[in-house]
Design a protein around this motif. Sequence first.
Motif, short mmCIF file in Angstrom:
data_model
loop_
_atom_site.label_atom_id
_atom_site.label_comp_id
_atom_site.label_asym_id
_atom_site.label_seq_id
_atom_site.Cartn_x
_atom_site.Cartn_y
_atom_site.Cartn_z
N PHE A 253 24.65 26.35 -7.00
CA PHE A 253 25.22 26.31 -5.65
C PHE A 253 26.73 26.16 -5.63
N ALA A 254 27.31 26.65 -4.55
CA ALA A 254 28.69 26.35 -4.22
C ALA A 254 28.66 25.25 -3.16
N THR A 255 29.82 24.92 -2.62
CA THR A 255 29.85 23.83 -1.64
C THR A 255 30.65 24.26 -0.40
N ASP A 256 30.52 25.57 -0.05
CA ASP A 256 31.30 26.06 1.08
C ASP A 256 30.44 26.36 2.31
N SER A 257 29.18 26.00 2.26
CA SER A 257 28.26 25.97 3.43
C SER A 257 27.75 27.29 4.00
N LYS A 290 27.38 20.11 2.63
CA LYS A 290 28.29 21.17 2.17
C LYS A 290 27.56 22.19 1.29
N ILE A 291 26.54 21.72 0.58
CA ILE A 291 25.81 22.62 -0.32
C ILE A 291 24.92 23.58 0.47
N PHE A 292 24.22 23.05 1.49
CA PHE A 292 23.23 23.88 2.17
C PHE A 292 23.89 25.08 2.86
N GLY A 293 23.42 26.25 2.50
CA GLY A 293 23.94 27.47 3.12
C GLY A 293 25.00 28.16 2.30
N SER A 294 25.52 27.45 1.28
CA SER A 294 26.51 28.09 0.41
C SER A 294 25.82 29.13 -0.46
N PRO A 308 17.97 28.99 -0.14
CA PRO A 308 18.11 28.05 0.97
C PRO A 308 19.10 28.58 2.01
N GLY A 309 18.71 28.57 3.28
CA GLY A 309 19.60 29.07 4.33
C GLY A 309 19.30 30.52 4.64
N LEU A 310 19.18 31.34 3.61
CA LEU A 310 18.85 32.75 3.84
C LEU A 310 17.39 32.87 4.29
#
Lengths: 445, 180
Positions: A253-257, A290-294, A308-310
Amino acid sequence: MDMRTRNPFPADYHDYINTDEGWVDRRIFWEEEIYQQELEKIFARSWQFIAHDSQIPNPGDFVTTYMGEDGVIGSRDKNGQVRVFLNSCPHRGNKVCFADSGNAKRFTCNYHGWAFGNDGSLLGIHNEHIYEGYINKADWGLREARVSNYKGLIFANFDSEAPDLETWLGDYRWYLDMLLDNEEGGIEFLPGTIKSYVNANWKFGVENFIGDSLHAMWNHDSGAKAMMGGQSFPPAEQEGSYHGSANGHGWEFATDSVADIAILGQPEVIEYYESIRPKMRERLGEMRAKIFGSLASAAMFPNISFLPGLGTFRVWLPRGPRKMELRVWTIVNKNMPDHIKQMVNKGTMLTFSPGGTLEMDDGENWEGNTQTNKGTLTRQGKLHYGCGSTSRIDHPEIPGIVHQGQYNDANQLAFYQRWADLMNADDWDDVPQRNEPRFAGKPTR
Amino acid sequence: MSATAQTITPNLGKPSLELINDVQQFLYREARLQDAQAYRDWLDMLTEDIHYWMPAREQRYRANPMEPDITHAAYYNDNYANLETRVSRTETGTCWSEDPATRSAHVVTNIEVELSDNPDEYRVYSLVAVYRNMNEDEEHTLYGHREDILRCVDGELKLAKRKITIDQNIFLSKSLNVYL
């Protein structure tokens, strides 16, 4: 000369992987002997995904699926409890259920009319009087698995000795909460399943989702451009991005949401998640919000994956060493407005289904990865998994085995290490604990 | 949802041979453009409010069927923009899995034309068989039962709605890179 004489199968499965040198032996993606051992040592002993509560909400609702190559029925009994049992009649072995899903009070074998309740018990037999004195029906129900639930996800395990689900998940619960518990109400699965065959080893699907963000930028460039108005993925950024894993389950993961959600091509879905982001922060803390959606992907040992998010969630069901069945669903937050849920639904189908703008490129790779190993000399080689081998860090907030930089082979190797740990172990005391859990006995939210 | 092409009320009148011929020619042309991968020309054959839908299959007992629903999982549940998105992927120059190109043969048959209460819209049933050959030697044959609405726009037929029902329960291949 026999291949095995020249190049014997190691007795220690750790000899198929080398986490220090960063390589994996190609034979684990091809050999029937190794596959049979996987069915026994991994699939007969692991907690595996059966369904989500929202897919079988009412008494009598059922789904059929596979644990390894064992067909199973997951059914909600009349008391509302989910039961999982083998889909095979203990009389002559035929399937007792031929549907993918539905609602049934009983499952009756077509062959001789043995009828089983949705709790797996043998209720009756056609012309039962003939059996009088010859059978104790209480002894001849369908073989039942242990069943456990984590925040709506239903898992089953046929091994009575296996650790409980919470221990099995370990610190991965900290990660999983981002998917299942980022908002009050949790998640639900939208109706319908896309099922497809891929002529590839099942592990290639898992390892792709557990850590292979690198492929996205090259392999999915065409999909990214199609979905994001001609833009490619942003350049690889190792600052502020990570590989995290626990017990063989991983999340890169990245941390840009926002990046992963952007691939859906549905701006209102991003707006929805931004609207709940402040509450998510209260619920899960700053880091997880911050992680979720990155830009991220994730997989759970042995064969579950999701973005996650997609909103794509899938299992890779083994069908031999060189073939798998992929089952795909769309997951959404339960409290989302219906029209947003449908945007997620459309977005996942447009990207991650057999005709999806991204998925179409993946299957091609994994078939190639697998089928080239037909070659004797090809199969003798090793595959490079050394990217990021010195990137391990301790992180004050992120639990599990953590590596700096999401462009990394760390989670893949952690998955194969867990694979070898289970392949080797005759009992659970022999399975090493690779990371000291921070949340043992404690909730992660 | 994108399903803006409304369902139509059938009219028991008999379609003219000329109309049947025009519909057949339309479907054959569409098949030829697909096989030639002339996707922009194919998009020109669609109305701007097209709904192109291929629902997922679920094997169920007769006692509890599950009707296809546009809110459920689908291979395609597309409006015009979605289809254009798919086409644009193949035009990026980085669509590795389509180079070398896939080879396909669309065979269209069992064409039936029904008139409707709207003199410009017709319901058309057809069966499409798609043979696909790709990479070194990979073969896949797909059958699609199609239920279309064709609309006459400025004297020209266009596809306004298509529902494709496939027979495969588990889709027996890694990718669906042809349109049915």
